[in-house]
Write a protein that holds these residues in place. Structure first.
Motif, mmCIF file in Angstrom:
data_model
loop_
_atom_site.group_PDB
_atom_site.id
_atom_site.type_symbol
_atom_site.label_atom_id
_atom_site.label_comp_id
_atom_site.label_asym_id
_atom_site.label_seq_id
_atom_site.Cartn_x
_atom_site.Cartn_y
_atom_site.Cartn_z
ATOM 1 N N CYS A 176 -75.191 -126.074 -23.578
ATOM 2 C CA CYS A 176 -74.539 -125.278 -22.332
ATOM 3 C C CYS A 176 -74.292 -123.930 -22.676
ATOM 4 O O CYS A 176 -74.740 -123.020 -21.861
ATOM 5 N N LEU A 177 -74.105 -123.505 -23.865
ATOM 6 C CA LEU A 177 -73.870 -122.019 -24.174
ATOM 7 C C LEU A 177 -75.447 -121.354 -24.207
ATOM 8 O O LEU A 177 -75.555 -120.161 -23.762
ATOM 9 N N MET A 178 -76.512 -122.060 -24.526
ATOM 10 C CA MET A 178 -77.743 -121.580 -24.323
ATOM 11 C C MET A 178 -78.135 -121.346 -22.811
ATOM 12 O O MET A 178 -78.516 -120.397 -22.402
ATOM 13 N N VAL A 179 -77.787 -122.333 -22.080
ATOM 14 C CA VAL A 179 -78.080 -121.999 -20.630
ATOM 15 C C VAL A 179 -77.261 -120.829 -20.091
ATOM 16 O O VAL A 179 -77.771 -120.128 -19.431
ATOM 17 N N ILE A 180 -76.087 -120.711 -20.585
ATOM 18 C CA ILE A 180 -75.256 -119.349 -20.075
ATOM 19 C C ILE A 180 -75.799 -118.277 -20.527
ATOM 20 O O ILE A 180 -75.937 -117.140 -19.932
ATOM 21 N N TYR A 181 -76.470 -118.208 -21.847
ATOM 22 C CA TYR A 181 -77.101 -117.125 -22.501
ATOM 23 C C TYR A 181 -78.467 -116.659 -21.783
ATOM 24 O O TYR A 181 -78.446 -115.651 -21.303
ATOM 25 N N TYR A 182 -79.278 -117.788 -21.314
ATOM 26 C CA TYR A 182 -80.392 -117.315 -20.632
ATOM 27 C C TYR A 182 -79.794 -116.763 -19.177
ATOM 28 O O TYR A 182 -80.634 -115.971 -18.624
ATOM 29 N N LEU A 183 -79.011 -117.432 -18.413
ATOM 30 C CA LEU A 183 -78.417 -117.057 -17.353
ATOM 31 C C LEU A 183 -77.845 -115.379 -17.452
ATOM 32 O O LEU A 183 -78.283 -114.691 -16.579
ATOM 33 N N VAL A 184 -77.229 -115.171 -18.430
ATOM 34 C CA VAL A 184 -76.612 -113.730 -18.703
ATOM 35 C C VAL A 184 -77.782 -113.001 -19.069
ATOM 36 O O VAL A 184 -78.106 -111.749 -18.273
ATOM 37 N N ALA A 185 -78.788 -113.295 -19.820
ATOM 38 C CA ALA A 185 -79.831 -112.504 -20.212
ATOM 39 C C ALA A 185 -80.788 -112.112 -18.925
ATOM 40 O O ALA A 185 -81.213 -111.032 -18.734
ATOM 41 N N LEU A 186 -80.938 -113.106 -17.991
ATOM 42 C CA LEU A 186 -81.845 -112.792 -16.751
ATOM 43 C C LEU A 186 -81.133 -112.045 -15.928
ATOM 44 O O LEU A 186 -81.768 -110.953 -15.300
ATOM 45 N N ASN A 187 -79.791 -112.170 -15.750
ATOM 46 C CA ASN A 187 -78.942 -111.254 -15.011
ATOM 47 C C ASN A 187 -78.885 -109.866 -15.466
ATOM 48 O O ASN A 187 -79.294 -108.897 -14.536
ATOM 49 N N ASN A 188 -78.808 -109.624 -16.667
ATOM 50 C CA ASN A 188 -78.888 -108.157 -17.282
ATOM 51 C C ASN A 188 -80.123 -107.596 -16.723
ATOM 52 O O ASN A 188 -80.415 -106.308 -16.760
ATOM 53 N N LEU A 189 -81.355 -108.376 -17.226
ATOM 54 C CA LEU A 189 -82.687 -107.962 -17.221
ATOM 55 C C LEU A 189 -82.809 -107.410 -15.672
ATOM 56 O O LEU A 189 -83.562 -106.462 -15.508
ATOM 57 N N THR A 190 -82.523 -108.498 -14.855
ATOM 58 C CA THR A 190 -82.920 -107.974 -13.236
ATOM 59 C C THR A 190 -81.965 -106.496 -12.752
ATOM 60 O O THR A 190 -82.599 -105.854 -12.230
ATOM 61 N N TRP A 191 -80.886 -106.706 -13.433
ATOM 62 C CA TRP A 191 -79.951 -105.755 -12.995
ATOM 63 C C TRP A 191 -80.421 -104.456 -13.642
ATOM 64 O O TRP A 191 -80.443 -103.352 -12.822
ATOM 65 N N ALA A 192 -81.081 -104.202 -14.824
ATOM 66 C CA ALA A 192 -81.682 -103.254 -15.428
ATOM 67 C C ALA A 192 -82.968 -102.933 -14.586
ATOM 68 O O ALA A 192 -83.131 -101.444 -14.492
ATOM 69 N N PHE A 193 -83.546 -103.880 -14.377
ATOM 70 C CA PHE A 193 -85.044 -103.732 -13.673
ATOM 71 C C PHE A 193 -84.570 -102.589 -12.265
ATOM 72 O O PHE A 193 -85.258 -101.750 -11.959
ATOM 73 N N LEU A 194 -83.684 -103.335 -11.585
ATOM 74 C CA LEU A 194 -83.246 -102.633 -10.304
ATOM 75 C C LEU A 194 -82.887 -101.283 -10.174
ATOM 76 O O LEU A 194 -83.084 -100.566 -9.499
ATOM 77 N N ALA A 195 -81.872 -101.195 -11.428
ATOM 78 C CA ALA A 195 -81.397 -99.831 -11.638
ATOM 79 C C ALA A 195 -82.524 -98.607 -11.976
ATOM 80 O O ALA A 195 -82.256 -97.671 -11.254
ATOM 81 N N VAL A 196 -83.515 -99.215 -12.724
ATOM 82 C CA VAL A 196 -84.584 -98.122 -12.969
ATOM 83 C C VAL A 196 -85.709 -97.846 -11.932
ATOM 84 O O VAL A 196 -85.779 -96.818 -11.614
ATOM 85 N N ARG A 197 -85.860 -99.038 -11.192
ATOM 86 C CA ARG A 197 -86.615 -98.791 -9.891
ATOM 87 C C ARG A 197 -85.911 -97.932 -8.794
ATOM 88 O O ARG A 197 -86.722 -97.088 -8.119
ATOM 89 N N CYS A 198 -84.485 -98.285 -8.616
ATOM 90 C CA CYS A 198 -84.032 -97.477 -7.670
ATOM 91 C C CYS A 198 -83.681 -96.079 -8.097
ATOM 92 O O CYS A 198 -83.927 -95.238 -7.275
ATOM 93 N N SER A 199 -83.508 -95.818 -9.277
ATOM 94 C CA SER A 199 -83.655 -94.436 -9.819
ATOM 95 C C SER A 199 -84.842 -93.631 -9.620
ATOM 96 O O SER A 199 -84.784 -92.462 -9.336
ATOM 97 N N SER A 200 -86.008 -94.541 -9.915
ATOM 98 C CA SER A 200 -87.245 -93.742 -9.715
ATOM 99 C C SER A 200 -87.726 -93.412 -8.370
ATOM 100 O O SER A 200 -88.078 -92.392 -7.817
#
Length: 309
Positions: free
Chosen positions: A77-101
Protein backbone atom coordinates in the motif's frame (compact mmCIF):
# COMPACT_ATOMS: atom_id res chain seq x y z
CA UNK A 1 37.33 2.36 -5.16
CA UNK A 2 37.82 1.28 -1.56
CA UNK A 3 39.16 4.66 -0.48
CA UNK A 4 36.28 6.38 -2.26
CA UNK A 5 33.72 4.09 -0.56
CA UNK A 6 35.28 4.81 2.83
CA UNK A 7 35.14 8.55 2.19
CA UNK A 8 31.48 8.37 1.17
CA UNK A 9 30.73 6.28 4.26
CA UNK A 10 32.26 8.92 6.54
CA UNK A 11 30.43 11.73 4.76
CA UNK A 12 27.09 10.09 5.50
CA UNK A 13 27.40 10.60 9.25
CA UNK A 14 26.49 14.28 9.26
CA UNK A 15 23.42 15.86 10.84
CA UNK A 16 22.19 17.49 7.62
CA UNK A 17 22.01 14.06 5.96
CA UNK A 18 19.06 13.16 8.21
CA UNK A 19 16.59 15.80 7.03
CA UNK A 20 14.20 15.36 4.11
CA UNK A 21 14.41 18.85 2.60
CA UNK A 22 16.06 18.39 -0.82
CA UNK A 23 18.64 21.04 -1.76
CA UNK A 24 18.35 19.84 -5.37
CA UNK A 25 14.66 19.05 -5.95
CA UNK A 26 15.29 17.74 -9.47
CA UNK A 27 17.13 14.70 -8.05
CA UNK A 28 13.80 13.39 -6.76
CA UNK A 29 12.11 14.01 -10.11
CA UNK A 30 14.48 13.13 -12.93
CA UNK A 31 15.95 9.82 -14.10
CA UNK A 32 19.67 9.14 -13.73
CA UNK A 33 19.90 8.12 -17.37
CA UNK A 34 19.04 10.00 -20.54
CA UNK A 35 15.47 8.76 -20.69
CA UNK A 36 13.11 11.02 -22.68
CA UNK A 37 10.75 12.98 -20.36
CA UNK A 38 7.62 11.49 -21.90
CA UNK A 39 8.97 7.96 -21.50
CA UNK A 40 9.91 8.71 -17.89
CA UNK A 41 6.40 10.02 -17.24
CA UNK A 42 4.93 6.89 -18.83
CA UNK A 43 7.15 4.74 -16.61
CA UNK A 44 5.77 6.47 -13.53
CA UNK A 45 2.21 6.00 -14.84
CA UNK A 46 2.78 2.33 -15.61
CA UNK A 47 4.21 1.57 -12.17
CA UNK A 48 1.27 3.28 -10.49
CA UNK A 49 -1.29 1.39 -12.60
CA UNK A 50 0.57 -1.89 -12.05
CA UNK A 51 0.71 -1.58 -8.25
CA UNK A 52 -2.86 -0.30 -7.96
CA UNK A 53 -4.09 -3.23 -10.07
CA UNK A 54 -2.33 -5.75 -7.84
CA UNK A 55 -3.59 -4.01 -4.70
CA UNK A 56 -7.18 -4.24 -5.96
CA UNK A 57 -6.64 -7.91 -6.86
CA UNK A 58 -5.25 -8.55 -3.36
CA UNK A 59 -8.28 -6.92 -1.72
CA UNK A 60 -10.64 -9.01 -3.86
CA UNK A 61 -8.63 -12.18 -3.23
CA UNK A 62 -8.82 -11.89 0.57
CA UNK A 63 -12.28 -10.30 0.57
CA UNK A 64 -11.81 -8.93 4.08
CA UNK A 65 -10.29 -5.75 5.55
CA UNK A 66 -8.05 -8.03 7.61
CA UNK A 67 -5.68 -8.37 4.66
CA UNK A 68 -4.27 -5.01 5.76
CA UNK A 69 -2.89 -6.42 9.02
CA UNK A 70 0.04 -8.05 7.21
CA UNK A 71 3.30 -6.17 6.81
CA UNK A 72 3.69 -7.27 3.18
CA UNK A 73 0.32 -5.79 2.25
CA UNK A 74 0.91 -2.59 4.22
CA UNK A 75 4.27 -2.10 2.52
CA UNK A 76 2.61 -2.65 -0.86
CA UNK A 77 0.00 0.00 0.00
CA UNK A 78 2.86 2.37 0.83
CA UNK A 79 4.43 1.52 -2.53
CA UNK A 80 1.19 2.52 -4.26
CA UNK A 81 1.21 5.82 -2.36
CA UNK A 82 4.88 6.36 -3.29
CA UNK A 83 4.21 5.91 -7.01
CA UNK A 84 1.15 8.16 -6.76
CA UNK A 85 3.11 10.94 -5.04
CA UNK A 86 6.07 10.52 -7.42
CA UNK A 87 3.81 10.77 -10.48
CA UNK A 88 1.99 13.78 -9.06
CA UNK A 89 5.26 15.58 -8.29
CA UNK A 90 6.73 14.81 -11.71
CA UNK A 91 3.60 16.05 -13.49
CA UNK A 92 3.54 19.16 -11.32
CA UNK A 93 7.19 19.93 -12.13
CA UNK A 94 6.70 19.30 -15.87
CA UNK A 95 3.73 21.68 -15.99
CA UNK A 96 5.62 24.33 -14.02
CA UNK A 97 8.58 24.17 -16.39
CA UNK A 98 6.43 24.18 -19.53
CA UNK A 99 4.29 27.08 -18.31
CA UNK A 100 7.39 29.04 -17.34
CA UNK A 101 8.93 28.37 -20.75
CA UNK A 102 5.73 29.43 -22.51
CA UNK A 103 5.57 32.72 -20.60
CA UNK A 104 9.22 33.43 -21.36
CA UNK A 105 8.70 32.78 -25.07
CA UNK A 106 5.88 35.33 -25.06
CA UNK A 107 8.10 37.81 -23.23
CA UNK A 108 5.86 37.88 -20.19
CA UNK A 109 8.78 37.63 -17.79
CA UNK A 110 12.52 37.23 -17.65
CA UNK A 111 12.69 36.30 -13.99
CA UNK A 112 13.57 32.69 -14.73
CA UNK A 113 14.82 31.72 -11.34
CA UNK A 114 11.73 33.12 -9.63
CA UNK A 115 9.37 31.34 -12.01
CA UNK A 116 11.07 28.04 -11.42
CA UNK A 117 11.40 28.23 -7.67
CA UNK A 118 9.41 25.19 -6.50
CA UNK A 119 6.35 26.20 -4.43
CA UNK A 120 6.16 25.26 -0.78
CA UNK A 121 3.52 22.63 -1.46
CA UNK A 122 5.72 20.90 -4.07
CA UNK A 123 8.72 21.02 -1.74
CA UNK A 124 6.62 19.36 0.99
CA UNK A 125 5.37 16.75 -1.49
CA UNK A 126 8.96 16.00 -2.54
CA UNK A 127 9.91 15.51 1.11
CA UNK A 128 7.02 13.06 1.43
CA UNK A 129 8.21 11.27 -1.71
CA UNK A 130 11.74 10.97 -0.32
CA UNK A 131 10.40 9.67 3.00
CA UNK A 132 8.26 7.06 1.25
CA UNK A 133 11.19 6.08 -0.97
CA UNK A 134 13.29 5.29 2.11
CA UNK A 135 10.52 3.44 3.96
CA UNK A 136 9.16 1.49 0.98
CA UNK A 137 12.63 0.44 -0.16
CA UNK A 138 13.61 -0.95 3.24
CA UNK A 139 10.24 -2.56 3.86
CA UNK A 140 10.16 -4.25 0.45
CA UNK A 141 13.55 -5.87 0.91
CA UNK A 142 12.71 -6.79 4.50
CA UNK A 143 9.37 -8.35 3.51
CA UNK A 144 11.04 -10.43 0.81
CA UNK A 145 13.82 -11.56 3.12
CA UNK A 146 11.56 -12.45 6.06
CA UNK A 147 8.98 -14.20 3.89
CA UNK A 148 11.41 -16.51 2.11
CA UNK A 149 13.56 -17.24 5.16
CA UNK A 150 10.92 -17.56 7.92
CA UNK A 151 7.29 -17.44 6.77
CA UNK A 152 7.40 -19.58 3.62
CA UNK A 153 9.49 -22.48 5.05
CA UNK A 154 7.15 -22.82 8.04
CA UNK A 155 3.78 -22.25 6.33
CA UNK A 156 4.60 -23.74 2.90
CA UNK A 157 2.52 -21.30 0.89
CA UNK A 158 2.00 -22.22 -2.77
CA UNK A 159 4.06 -20.31 -5.34
CA UNK A 160 1.24 -18.37 -6.96
CA UNK A 161 1.54 -15.24 -9.09
CA UNK A 162 0.25 -13.30 -6.10
CA UNK A 163 3.00 -14.56 -3.77
CA UNK A 164 5.69 -13.94 -6.37
CA UNK A 165 4.49 -10.40 -6.97
CA UNK A 166 4.07 -9.40 -3.34
CA UNK A 167 7.28 -11.05 -2.10
CA UNK A 168 9.68 -10.94 -5.08
CA UNK A 169 8.56 -8.40 -7.67
CA UNK A 170 8.19 -5.80 -4.91
CA UNK A 171 11.95 -5.89 -4.28
CA UNK A 172 12.68 -5.91 -8.01
CA UNK A 173 10.53 -2.79 -8.36
CA UNK A 174 12.51 -1.14 -5.59
CA UNK A 175 15.82 -2.00 -7.25
CA UNK A 176 14.70 -0.86 -10.71
CA UNK A 177 13.33 2.43 -9.37
CA UNK A 178 16.55 3.14 -7.50
CA UNK A 179 18.80 2.31 -10.45
CA UNK A 180 16.76 4.30 -12.95
CA UNK A 181 16.04 7.39 -10.85
CA UNK A 182 18.36 10.03 -9.43
CA UNK A 183 16.92 9.72 -5.93
CA UNK A 184 19.72 9.94 -3.36
CA UNK A 185 19.96 7.46 -0.48
CA UNK A 186 21.49 8.60 2.79
CA UNK A 187 22.45 6.17 5.53
CA UNK A 188 20.81 8.17 8.37
CA UNK A 189 17.47 7.77 6.59
CA UNK A 190 17.31 4.21 7.94
CA UNK A 191 15.81 5.92 11.00
CA UNK A 192 12.55 6.47 9.09
CA UNK A 193 12.29 2.80 8.17
CA UNK A 194 12.96 1.80 11.78
CA UNK A 195 10.29 4.29 12.90
CA UNK A 196 7.83 2.65 10.50
CA UNK A 197 8.81 -0.75 11.91
CA UNK A 198 8.22 0.45 15.47
CA UNK A 199 4.79 1.77 14.49
CA UNK A 200 3.90 -1.63 13.02
CA UNK A 201 5.04 -3.35 16.23
CA UNK A 202 2.84 -1.01 18.27
CA UNK A 203 -0.06 -1.86 15.95
CA UNK A 204 0.62 -5.61 16.36
CA UNK A 205 0.72 -5.33 20.15
CA UNK A 206 -2.49 -3.28 20.30
CA UNK A 207 -4.12 -5.73 17.89
CA UNK A 208 -3.18 -8.59 20.22
CA UNK A 209 -4.28 -6.75 23.38
CA UNK A 210 -7.69 -6.08 21.85
CA UNK A 211 -8.14 -9.80 21.30
CA UNK A 212 -8.23 -9.55 17.51
CA UNK A 213 -7.35 -12.56 15.37
CA UNK A 214 -5.76 -13.25 11.99
CA UNK A 215 -7.49 -14.78 8.97
CA UNK A 216 -7.50 -18.22 10.63
CA UNK A 217 -8.89 -17.10 13.99
CA UNK A 218 -5.50 -17.22 15.75
CA UNK A 219 -4.67 -14.51 18.34
CA UNK A 220 -1.75 -13.03 16.43
CA UNK A 221 -0.87 -11.62 13.01
CA UNK A 222 2.16 -13.84 12.38
CA UNK A 223 3.12 -16.95 14.34
CA UNK A 224 6.47 -15.32 15.18
CA UNK A 225 4.50 -12.48 16.82
CA UNK A 226 2.59 -14.73 19.23
CA UNK A 227 2.94 -12.53 22.34
CA UNK A 228 0.84 -14.83 24.51
CA UNK A 229 2.29 -18.20 23.47
CA UNK A 230 5.92 -17.28 22.68
CA UNK A 231 6.66 -13.79 24.06
CA UNK A 232 10.45 -14.31 24.05
CA UNK A 233 10.48 -15.34 20.38
CA UNK A 234 8.24 -12.40 19.48
CA UNK A 235 10.50 -9.96 21.34
CA UNK A 236 13.67 -11.32 19.72
CA UNK A 237 12.08 -11.16 16.27
CA UNK A 238 11.02 -7.56 16.81
CA UNK A 239 14.50 -6.56 17.95
CA UNK A 240 16.09 -8.45 15.08
CA UNK A 241 13.90 -6.80 12.44
CA UNK A 242 14.12 -3.26 13.83
CA UNK A 243 17.80 -3.26 14.84
CA UNK A 244 19.32 -5.57 12.23
CA UNK A 245 17.12 -6.32 9.24
CA UNK A 246 15.79 -2.84 8.42
CA UNK A 247 19.17 -1.06 8.81
CA UNK A 248 20.87 -3.81 6.79
CA UNK A 249 18.36 -3.48 3.97
CA UNK A 250 18.88 0.27 3.95
CA UNK A 251 22.62 -0.32 3.79
CA UNK A 252 22.02 -2.51 0.72
CA UNK A 253 20.03 0.31 -0.91
CA UNK A 254 22.80 2.80 -0.16
CA UNK A 255 25.33 0.52 -1.85
CA UNK A 256 22.99 0.08 -4.82
CA UNK A 257 22.99 3.85 -5.17
CA UNK A 258 26.80 3.82 -5.19
CA UNK A 259 26.67 1.10 -7.85
CA UNK A 260 24.39 3.31 -9.92
CA UNK A 261 26.78 6.26 -9.67
CA UNK A 262 29.73 4.01 -10.48
CA UNK A 263 27.93 2.77 -13.59
CA UNK A 264 27.26 6.36 -14.67
CA UNK A 265 30.92 7.28 -14.18
CA UNK A 266 32.13 4.53 -16.51
CA UNK A 267 33.46 5.77 -19.84
CA UNK A 268 31.09 3.64 -21.92
CA UNK A 269 28.03 4.71 -19.91
CA UNK A 270 28.65 8.46 -19.74
CA UNK A 271 26.88 9.17 -23.01
CA UNK A 272 23.79 7.40 -21.63
CA UNK A 273 23.85 9.44 -18.40
CA UNK A 274 21.48 12.34 -17.92
CA UNK A 275 22.54 15.89 -18.74
CA UNK A 276 20.19 17.58 -16.32
CA UNK A 277 20.50 21.07 -17.87
CA UNK A 278 19.53 19.78 -21.34
CA UNK A 279 16.88 17.45 -19.94
CA UNK A 280 15.05 20.19 -18.01
CA UNK A 281 15.76 23.32 -20.01
CA UNK A 282 15.39 21.85 -23.50
CA UNK A 283 13.52 18.53 -23.46
CA UNK A 284 11.02 19.20 -20.66
CA UNK A 285 10.50 22.89 -21.47
CA UNK A 286 9.75 22.12 -25.11
CA UNK A 287 13.11 22.89 -26.70
CA UNK A 288 14.53 25.96 -28.40
CA UNK A 289 13.93 28.05 -25.30
CA UNK A 290 17.53 29.05 -24.72
CA UNK A 291 20.26 29.97 -27.16
CA UNK A 292 22.70 28.12 -24.95
CA UNK A 293 22.54 25.64 -22.13
CA UNK A 294 24.62 26.81 -19.17
CA UNK A 295 26.71 24.41 -17.19
CA UNK A 296 25.89 24.26 -13.50
CA UNK A 297 28.01 23.52 -10.53
CA UNK A 298 27.08 20.02 -9.28
CA UNK A 299 25.89 21.54 -5.99
CA UNK A 300 23.46 23.94 -7.74
CA UNK A 301 19.83 23.22 -8.54
CA UNK A 302 18.37 23.80 -11.99
CA UNK A 303 15.24 25.18 -10.33
CA UNK A 304 17.18 27.96 -8.63
CA UNK A 305 19.61 29.03 -11.36
CA UNK A 306 17.84 28.56 -14.66
CA UNK A 307 18.90 31.13 -17.23
CA UNK A 308 22.12 32.03 -15.43
CA UNK A 309 25.46 31.41 -17.19
Amino acid sequence: MGASWTHLWREEFRVHKLHLLPSEPELLLQPRWDIPPLLWLLYRCFMLVYTVSWLIYTALLFNTPKFLIFLSHISYCLMVIYYLVALNNLTWAFLAVRCSSHRMKRGASTECDTLLSPPVALTAALSLQWFLHSVVGCCSLTVSFLYWTIIHPSDQHSLTAFNINIHVINSIQTAVDLLLSSTPVHLPHFFYAVLAGVLYVIFAVVYWLLGCTNLFGQPYIYSILDFSGRPLVATLCILGVCLLCLPSCHFVLWNMQLLREWMVSREKARRMALNREVWWWVKVSGGATFDFVPSLDPADSVFETRGQP
